[in-house]
Design a protein around this motif. Structure first.
Motif, PDB file in Angstrom:
ATOM      1  N   LYS A   1       0.843  -1.192   0.000  1.00 26.19           N
ATOM      2  CA  LYS A   1       0.000   0.000   0.000  1.00 26.19           C
ATOM      3  C   LYS A   1       0.879   1.243   0.000  1.00 26.19           C
ATOM      4  N   LEU A   2       0.379   2.302  -0.608  1.00 28.60           N
ATOM      5  CA  LEU A   2       1.102   3.559  -0.588  1.00 28.60           C
ATOM      6  C   LEU A   2       0.953   4.203   0.781  1.00 28.60           C
ATOM      7  N   THR A   3       1.982   4.924   1.182  1.00 27.36           N
ATOM      8  CA  THR A   3       1.876   5.689   2.416  1.00 27.36           C
ATOM      9  C   THR A   3       0.935   6.864   2.166  1.00 27.36           C
ATOM     10  N   GLU A   4       0.510   7.505   3.220  1.00 27.15           N
ATOM     11  CA  GLU A   4      -0.371   8.671   3.070  1.00 27.15           C
ATOM     12  C   GLU A   4       0.319   9.757   2.254  1.00 27.15           C
ATOM     13  N   LYS A   5       1.604   9.953   2.494  1.00 27.12           N
ATOM     14  CA  LYS A   5       2.381  10.968   1.751  1.00 27.12           C
ATOM     15  C   LYS A   5       2.431  10.611   0.254  1.00 27.12           C
ATOM     16  N   GLU A   6       2.651   9.311  -0.057  1.00 26.24           N
ATOM     17  CA  GLU A   6       2.690   8.883  -1.455  1.00 26.24           C
ATOM     18  C   GLU A   6       1.322   9.050  -2.117  1.00 26.24           C
ATOM     19  N   GLU A   7       0.265   8.697  -1.403  1.00 29.10           N
ATOM     20  CA  GLU A   7      -1.094   8.845  -1.944  1.00 29.10           C
ATOM     21  C   GLU A   7      -1.381  10.308  -2.270  1.00 29.10           C
ATOM     22  N   THR A   8      -1.004  11.200  -1.354  1.00 24.69           N
ATOM     23  CA  THR A   8      -1.223  12.631  -1.568  1.00 24.69           C
ATOM     24  C   THR A   8      -0.442  13.115  -2.781  1.00 24.69           C
ATOM     25  N   LYS A   9       0.820  12.721  -2.864  1.00 25.19           N
ATOM     26  CA  LYS A   9       1.667  13.125  -3.991  1.00 25.19           C
ATOM     27  C   LYS A   9       1.081  12.613  -5.308  1.00 25.19           C
ATOM     28  N   ALA A  10       0.675  11.350  -5.342  1.00 21.46           N
ATOM     29  CA  ALA A  10       0.112  10.765  -6.561  1.00 21.46           C
ATOM     30  C   ALA A  10      -1.173  11.490  -6.968  1.00 21.46           C
ATOM     31  N   LYS A  11      -2.012  11.811  -5.985  1.00 21.27           N
ATOM     32  CA  LYS A  11      -3.276  12.503  -6.268  1.00 21.27           C
ATOM     33  C   LYS A  11      -3.002  13.885  -6.856  1.00 21.27           C
ATOM     34  N   LEU A  12      -2.077  14.612  -6.248  1.00 19.17           N
ATOM     35  CA  LEU A  12      -1.729  15.941  -6.751  1.00 19.17           C
ATOM     36  C   LEU A  12      -1.180  15.873  -8.170  1.00 19.17           C
ATOM     37  N   ILE A  13      -0.251  14.951  -8.398  1.00 19.85           N
ATOM     38  CA  ILE A  13       0.341  14.827  -9.729  1.00 19.85           C
ATOM     39  C   ILE A  13      -0.728  14.501 -10.760  1.00 19.85           C
ATOM     40  N   PHE A  14      -1.622  13.574 -10.438  1.00 18.60           N
ATOM     41  CA  PHE A  14      -2.681  13.205 -11.381  1.00 18.60           C
ATOM     42  C   PHE A  14      -3.548  14.422 -11.702  1.00 18.60           C
ATOM     43  N   GLU A  15      -3.923  15.198 -10.696  1.00 21.53           N
ATOM     44  CA  GLU A  15      -4.733  16.406 -10.919  1.00 21.53           C
ATOM     45  C   GLU A  15      -3.985  17.414 -11.788  1.00 21.53           C
ATOM     46  N   TRP A  16      -2.697  17.606 -11.501  1.00 19.55           N
ATOM     47  CA  TRP A  16      -1.894  18.555 -12.267  1.00 19.55           C
ATOM     48  C   TRP A  16      -1.688  18.084 -13.704  1.00 19.55           C
ATOM     49  N   VAL A  17      -1.517  16.779 -13.897  1.00 20.10           N
ATOM     50  CA  VAL A  17      -1.364  16.217 -15.238  1.00 20.10           C
ATOM     51  C   VAL A  17      -2.610  16.537 -16.065  1.00 20.10           C
ATOM     52  N   LYS A  18      -3.773  16.320 -15.480  1.00 22.89           N
ATOM     53  CA  LYS A  18      -5.023  16.586 -16.191  1.00 22.89           C
ATOM     54  C   LYS A  18      -5.202  18.084 -16.454  1.00 22.89           C
ATOM     55  N   ALA A  19      -4.877  18.910 -15.464  1.00 24.32           N
ATOM     56  CA  ALA A  19      -5.047  20.359 -15.608  1.00 24.32           C
ATOM     57  C   ALA A  19      -4.116  20.942 -16.674  1.00 24.32           C
ATOM     58  N   GLU A  20      -2.888  20.428 -16.732  1.00 25.89           N
ATOM     59  CA  GLU A  20      -1.894  20.984 -17.657  1.00 25.89           C
ATOM     60  C   GLU A  20      -1.699  20.138 -18.912  1.00 25.89           C
ATOM     61  N   LYS A  21      -2.423  19.034 -18.989  1.00 21.94           N
ATOM     62  CA  LYS A  21      -2.344  18.138 -20.142  1.00 21.94           C
ATOM     63  C   LYS A  21      -0.903  17.694 -20.427  1.00 21.94           C
TER      64      LYS A  21
ATOM     65  N   VAL B   1      -0.811  12.973 -20.525  1.00 25.55           N
ATOM     66  CA  VAL B   1      -2.215  12.634 -20.269  1.00 25.55           C
ATOM     67  C   VAL B   1      -2.538  11.171 -20.539  1.00 25.55           C
ATOM     68  N   SER B   2      -1.630  10.445 -21.164  1.00 23.86           N
ATOM     69  CA  SER B   2      -1.896   9.032 -21.428  1.00 23.86           C
ATOM     70  C   SER B   2      -1.763   8.187 -20.157  1.00 23.86           C
ATOM     71  N   LEU B   3      -1.196   8.776 -19.098  1.00 24.76           N
ATOM     72  CA  LEU B   3      -0.995   8.037 -17.852  1.00 24.76           C
ATOM     73  C   LEU B   3      -2.293   7.969 -17.045  1.00 24.76           C
ATOM     74  N   SER B   4      -2.572   6.793 -16.525  1.00 28.55           N
ATOM     75  CA  SER B   4      -3.751   6.629 -15.677  1.00 28.55           C
ATOM     76  C   SER B   4      -3.389   6.993 -14.234  1.00 28.55           C
ATOM     77  N   ARG B   5      -4.408   7.160 -13.427  1.00 26.58           N
ATOM     78  CA  ARG B   5      -4.203   7.437 -12.005  1.00 26.58           C
ATOM     79  C   ARG B   5      -3.370   6.322 -11.366  1.00 26.58           C
ATOM     80  N   GLU B   6      -3.685   5.066 -11.730  1.00 25.25           N
ATOM     81  CA  GLU B   6      -2.974   3.922 -11.148  1.00 25.25           C
ATOM     82  C   GLU B   6      -1.511   3.890 -11.577  1.00 25.25           C
ATOM     83  N   GLU B   7      -1.240   4.232 -12.839  1.00 22.91           N
ATOM     84  CA  GLU B   7       0.154   4.283 -13.307  1.00 22.91           C
ATOM     85  C   GLU B   7       0.949   5.310 -12.504  1.00 22.91           C
ATOM     86  N   ILE B   8       0.337   6.458 -12.259  1.00 22.90           N
ATOM     87  CA  ILE B   8       1.021   7.502 -11.486  1.00 22.90           C
ATOM     88  C   ILE B   8       1.237   7.028 -10.053  1.00 22.90           C
ATOM     89  N   ARG B   9       0.248   6.361  -9.465  1.00 22.75           N
ATOM     90  CA  ARG B   9       0.414   5.818  -8.109  1.00 22.75           C
ATOM     91  C   ARG B   9       1.608   4.862  -8.053  1.00 22.75           C
TER      92      ARG B   9
END
Length: 150
Positions: A94-114, A117-125
């Motif tokens: 399992k990811l640590t809380e810090k890793e989960e937060t980092k992955a969530k932020l990166i995924f949001e930023w990837v989508k916002a800045e395009k 974009v081919s990466l899925s949320r799970e790939e980033i995790r």
């Protein structure tokens, strides 16, 4: 040649069409329901993101679980019973809380800045957990983190 394989055996299967893929997953679903043993069918890494999404949708239709693992060109999808999936979930790292937060932020930023974009949320995790972000994602994380702090 590319193959789909179970945990107990391997056989060569040409995936020429979505219709054939549906037939393979329907066949697998029957086998899983008849087997007391955990069975996992892993598809080759040459399936693209759209094809993996189709496999996920078909697995759901047949009440199977599916999961993608690996990064980039090595990304693969596996289909299994819901029970096998539940068992695997309890033994996976399992990811640590810090890793989960980092992955969530990166995924949001990837989508916002395009970016990537081919990466899925799970790939980033998985990349965050393995500490193997792409150079683009590392740059994005550094830049956006600095903006948040400043």
């Amino acid at each position: 040649s590319p193959s789909a394989s179970s945990s107990s055996s391997s056989s060569s299967i040409r995936l020429a069409s979505l219709q054939q893929l549906r037939l393979i997953i329907a066949w697998f679903a029957k086998g899983v329901s008849a087997s007391p043993e955990p069975i996992v069918m892993t598809f080759p890494s040459w399936l693209n993101k759209k094809q993996r999404a189709e496999v996920h949708a078909m697995a759901e239709k047949f009440s199977l679980a599916s999961t993608s693992t690996g990064m980039g060109a090595l990304r693969r999808i596996a289909v299994m019973s819901q029970k096998t999936y539940a068992t695997q979930q309890t033994t996976e790292t399992k990811l640590t809380e810090k890793e989960e937060t980092k992955a969530k932020l990166i995924f949001e930023w990837v989508k916002a800045e395009k970016v990537d974009v081919s990466l899925s949320r799970e790939e980033i995790r998985e990349m965050v957990h393995a500490d193997k972000l792409t150079p683009k994602l590392n740059a994005l994380f550094a830049r956006r983190s600095a903006l948040q702090k400043g």
